[in-house]
Motif scaffolding. Sequence first.
Motif, PDB file in Angstrom:
ATOM      1  N   GLY A 159       0.744  -1.242  -0.010  1.00 51.71           N
ATOM      2  CA  GLY A 159      -0.059  -0.144   0.012  1.00 51.71           C
ATOM      3  C   GLY A 159       0.710   1.199  -0.009  1.00 51.71           C
ATOM      4  N   ARG A 160       0.042   2.524  -0.177  1.00 52.05           N
ATOM      5  CA  ARG A 160       0.782   3.739  -0.334  1.00 52.05           C
ATOM      6  C   ARG A 160       0.779   4.219   1.102  1.00 52.05           C
ATOM      7  NH1 ARG A 160      -1.740   7.027  -5.041  1.00 52.05           N
ATOM      8  NH2 ARG A 160       0.014   8.349  -4.451  1.00 52.05           N
ATOM      9  N   GLY A 161       1.603   5.270   1.139  1.00 53.60           N
ATOM     10  CA  GLY A 161       1.821   5.923   2.529  1.00 53.60           C
ATOM     11  C   GLY A 161       2.825   5.466   3.664  1.00 53.60           C
ATOM     12  N   GLU A 163       5.895   4.995   3.764  1.00 59.96           N
ATOM     13  CA  GLU A 163       7.234   5.708   3.894  1.00 59.96           C
ATOM     14  C   GLU A 163       7.160   6.948   4.495  1.00 59.96           C
ATOM     15  OE1 GLU A 163       9.956   5.804   0.370  1.00 59.96           O
ATOM     16  OE2 GLU A 163       9.496   3.785  -0.086  1.00 59.96           O
ATOM     17  N   GLU A 164       5.669   7.697   4.234  1.00 64.02           N
ATOM     18  CA  GLU A 164       5.646   8.867   4.863  1.00 64.02           C
ATOM     19  C   GLU A 164       5.186   8.682   6.423  1.00 64.02           C
ATOM     20  OE1 GLU A 164       4.422   7.784   1.995  1.00 64.02           O
ATOM     21  OE2 GLU A 164       4.679   9.242   0.541  1.00 64.02           O
ATOM     22  N   SER A 223      11.350   0.902   1.226  1.00 71.02           N
ATOM     23  CA  SER A 223       9.752   0.495   1.973  1.00 71.02           C
ATOM     24  C   SER A 223       9.949  -0.701   2.581  1.00 71.02           C
ATOM     25  CB  SER A 223       8.733   0.579   0.785  1.00 71.02           C
ATOM     26  OG  SER A 223       9.227  -0.522  -0.132  1.00 71.02           O
TER      27      SER A 223
END
Length: 299
Positions: A159-161, A163-164, A223
């Motif tokens: 999924g995305r987000g 690393e943030e 990641s």
Amino acid sequence: MGVTRIPMFLLFLFVLFTSLELEPTHVAESASDYSTLVYKGCSKETFTDPNGVYSQALSALFGSLVSQSTKTKFYKATSGSGQNSITGLFQCRGDLTNSECYNCVSRLPVLCDKLCGKTIAARVQLLGCYLLYEVAGFSSQISGMQMVYKTCGATNAAGRGFEERRDTAFSMMENGVVGAHGFYTTSYQSLYVMGQCEGDVGDSDCGECVKNAVQRAQVECGSSISGQVFLHKCFVSYSYYPNGVPSRSSSFAGSSSSHSSGQNPGKTAAIILGGVAGLAFLVICLLFARSLKKKHEDY
């Protein structure tokens, strides 16, 4: 006149469970949480010691370091004199107890000898502590910011987000480690991060070292769901726990899959046993009441 008999297995269950102490069992944390070898660094040069001077100094140094590990988490000492002196130190992870620190450090002298032999300088890092020494005159020429070891988890976050969120946790840790004078852990959205500096590093230099280690982790691990970066004077580590950070994390494990979700199996077993005992007791009471009622009707 008929009498309802209590089934023997229910009577057995009742006697068995009422004799047990159903206190929640605390699962002991394995020593491997802090005593597993992470890496070793050995000088290529060995010392010649025909008179046993260096061996005696090194043995005395190890004895001093191990004895101090019962009461402090960082200690630096020198043994011997002049050109025959050896300087060394140990440091334990900031979240270890004094007992855990001693158990960790006490393994290091044997490991140093086994892994490095009679080298003029050595460093051995376990999950919860490390020890290093160098003979007088040895110049490692290693910057405090130099990376000595790194590892990244084999699994990448889905999924995305991710690393943030990880970078936000890193930022919190970078600020916290300065205020906490060298050791800091925090959790943020299923991420657990940890940072620590060597005990004789000042707050400002510690902040710079940890910041440098964080940047290395961001670049080197991308990641990956876990990572560890060891610089000469500090380290950072992080782990991602999709089901929530356990009550006490060991972010050095390298993979969140090796940790439980924080539930206590001993407590769960106690609850189950208590429920069965209660049910058995209830059934016995009902059968006994039924027996009394039948007796009354027969009269």
